[in-house]
Enzyme design. Structure first.
Site, short mmCIF file in Angstrom:
data_model
loop_
_atom_site.label_atom_id
_atom_site.label_comp_id
_atom_site.label_asym_id
_atom_site.label_seq_id
_atom_site.Cartn_x
_atom_site.Cartn_y
_atom_site.Cartn_z
N GLY A 1 4.52 -1.06 -26.50
CA GLY A 1 5.84 -0.58 -25.66
C GLY A 1 5.60 -1.35 -24.65
N ARG B 1 -0.24 -10.28 -13.20
CA ARG B 1 0.15 -11.12 -11.78
C ARG B 1 -1.20 -11.50 -11.69
NH1 ARG B 1 0.74 -9.58 -6.32
NH2 ARG B 1 1.59 -11.27 -4.94
N ARG C 1 5.04 -5.80 -32.27
CA ARG C 1 4.31 -4.88 -33.29
C ARG C 1 3.33 -5.82 -33.78
NH1 ARG C 1 4.62 0.25 -29.95
NH2 ARG C 1 6.33 0.53 -29.34
N GLY D 1 -1.54 0.38 -24.17
CA GLY D 1 -0.91 2.02 -25.12
C GLY D 1 -2.34 1.87 -25.95
N ASP D 2 -2.53 3.31 -26.27
CA ASP D 2 -3.29 3.85 -27.38
C ASP D 2 -3.39 2.77 -28.39
OD1 ASP D 2 -4.54 5.89 -28.07
OD2 ASP D 2 -3.67 6.58 -29.90
N THR E 1 1.70 2.22 -19.64
CA THR E 1 2.21 2.50 -21.54
C THR E 1 3.17 4.05 -20.11
OG1 THR E 1 2.37 4.57 -22.49
CG2 THR E 1 0.34 4.23 -21.63
N ILE E 2 4.00 4.17 -20.35
CA ILE E 2 5.10 4.83 -19.80
C ILE E 2 4.86 7.36 -19.76
CG2 ILE E 2 6.94 3.85 -19.26
CD1 ILE E 2 8.53 5.46 -20.92
N ASP E 3 3.66 6.86 -21.36
CA ASP E 3 3.27 8.18 -21.63
C ASP E 3 2.28 9.32 -20.81
OD1 ASP E 3 5.19 7.46 -23.22
OD2 ASP E 3 4.13 6.65 -24.80
N ASP F 1 -0.54 8.87 -21.78
CA ASP F 1 -1.62 9.84 -22.38
C ASP F 1 -2.82 9.12 -22.76
OD1 ASP F 1 -0.93 7.77 -23.95
OD2 ASP F 1 -0.04 8.12 -25.81
N ARG G 1 26.16 25.48 -18.20
CA ARG G 1 26.00 25.27 -19.73
C ARG G 1 23.72 25.43 -19.42
NH1 ARG G 1 29.84 19.97 -20.53
NH2 ARG G 1 31.65 21.34 -21.82
N ARG H 1 5.94 10.55 -26.80
CA ARG H 1 5.21 10.20 -27.98
C ARG H 1 4.84 11.51 -28.18
NH1 ARG H 1 2.59 5.59 -30.97
NH2 ARG H 1 3.79 3.88 -29.99
N LYS I 1 22.13 31.30 -11.62
CA LYS I 1 22.24 30.22 -11.80
C LYS I 1 23.21 29.70 -12.36
CE LYS I 1 17.30 29.00 -11.33
NZ LYS I 1 16.25 28.62 -12.24
N HIS J 1 15.74 4.88 -24.20
CA HIS J 1 15.06 3.70 -23.15
C HIS J 1 15.05 2.83 -22.43
CE1 HIS J 1 13.74 3.12 -27.76
NE2 HIS J 1 12.77 2.24 -27.54
N ARG K 1 12.33 2.97 -19.88
CA ARG K 1 10.86 2.49 -19.88
C ARG K 1 11.96 0.78 -18.70
NH1 ARG K 1 7.56 1.56 -23.78
NH2 ARG K 1 8.33 3.35 -25.67
#
Ligand code: ATP
Length: 326
Positions: free
Chosen positions: A14, A24, A75, A105-106, A129-131, A133, A166, A175, A217, A256, A259
């Site tokens: 990703g 860079r 991928r 990532g992983d 990775t944004i995750d 993890d 609401r 993930r 609230k 998305h 990202r």
């Protein structure tokens, strides 16, 4: 003295904001140290299909503010096979590339590790990775930008939520990790975060409803980590409709957009430091390590550790959210 004269660089899996800043920095640090650089397009796929181009200093000009990755990403199923990796190895030899810097990532680092062992080839990984993890680094490239995006989106949803009284479930990425949901909830003043690391141990939804959202609230916002454990926002909302039908529930999946965007200063600086550190590591004869950051210092994390270990959620941060959301 390191024998690395030419490095290859690729981004895989990703995309994450800050990958360009890393490309860079790796390119310029390599050139600064007298190495040549080859950009490999579309991750492991482009390595196999020979989408490789020499990178000079100017090839990475003006990319630091851009999201995504100029090297593209993909991928690649073939890289999961010995035959695919053999082809990849042959390409590297053909192009006289002595070492590889892989950003991802992983999955990307798992592939890097297997490849490095199989061919006794030097690879250094950068956590992109944004995750957030990956174990062994406090943060990953892209995480801070995604967190800021989530915060801005939730701020906007709150405007409409308060007008209608609401219960909103907002699904964020990660993930199977809850970092974005937990810290996104704190940053946006959300009422709770439902994350897989905790949902496995305690029924967070039942606790939340039974302890009661404060009556005064006008709306409640709960961030839900995408995950098979939590069922994501749709899964959690379905449970509420069934078990607690008194609530007017809404679901929003950020998807998305999390990202994208120009990386934050923090991500640009992190990616730049890590990119320079990747070249330092190779000069130091380090191989098969991921560059990490711990307490603001660069560290080398063996691939085996970065991939295999689950990065834990800090329980103090969960407690903090609980304290401020009463
Ligand atoms: P993100 O965390 O953002 O999803 P990722 O790097 O984990 O990124 P994946 O799709 O899991 O993304 O992995 C990227 C690529 O790494 C795969 O397409 C594949 O080419 C390679 N890869 C992943 N796992 C393996 C493995 N076990 N063996 C060889 N290659 C692998």
């Amino acid at each position: 003295m390191s024998m690395v004269k030419c490095i290859g660089i690729l981004t895989s899996g990703g995309d994450a904001p800050g990958m360009n800043a890393a490309i860079r920095a790796v390119t310029r640090a390599a050139i600064h140290n007298g190495m040549s650089v080859k950009g490999i397009y579309r991750g492991y796929k482009g390595l196999i299909t020979n989408e490789i181009k020499e990178f000079k200093t100017q090839d990475v000009s003006n990319i630091i503010p851009r999201g995504g990755t100029i090297l593209k990403t993909a991928r690649c199923e073939e890289f999961r096979t010995v035959e695919g990796r053999q082809l990849a190895y042959e390409r590297l030899v053909e192009h006289n590339i002595d070492a590889l810097v892989a950003i991802g990532g992983d999955g990307t680092l798992t592939g890097a590790r297997i490849f490095a062992q199989e061919f006794n080839y030097p690879v250094v990984g950068l956590p992109g990775t944004i995750d957030n993890d990956l174990f062994g680094t406090d943060v990953t490239i892209g995480y801070d930008t995604a967190l800021n995006t989530i915060m801005e989106c939730v701020d906007k949803i709150r405007d409409t939520a308060t007008s209608h009284e609401r219960l909103f479930f907002i699904e964020v990425m990660g993930r199977e990790a809850g970092f974005l949901a937990l810290n996104g909830a704190i940053a946006s003043g959300s009422e709770a975060a439902i994350i897989p690391e905790i949902y496995l141990e305690r029924d967070q939804l039942a606790e939340m409803i039974e302890t009661g959202f404060r009556k005064s609230k006008s709306s409640s916002i709960v961030l839900v980590a995408e995950s098979e454990v939590t069922g994501g926002a749709i899964g959690v909302a379905a449970r509420v409709k069934k078990e607690y039908p008194q609530f007017d529930v809404r679901v929003s999946i950020l998807g998305h957009l999390q990202r994208g965007g120009s990386p934050t200063a923090r991500d640009r600086i992190l990616a730049t430091r890590m990119g320079v550190a990747a070249i330092d590591a190779l000069l130091d004869d380090q191989r098969n390590v991921m560059i990490g950051i711990q307490n603001d210092a660069i560290v080398y994390v063996p691939f085996s550790k970065a991939i295999k270990n689950l990065k834990p959620i800090n329980p103090d941060i969960m407690k903090t959210l609980e304290i401020v959301s009463i």
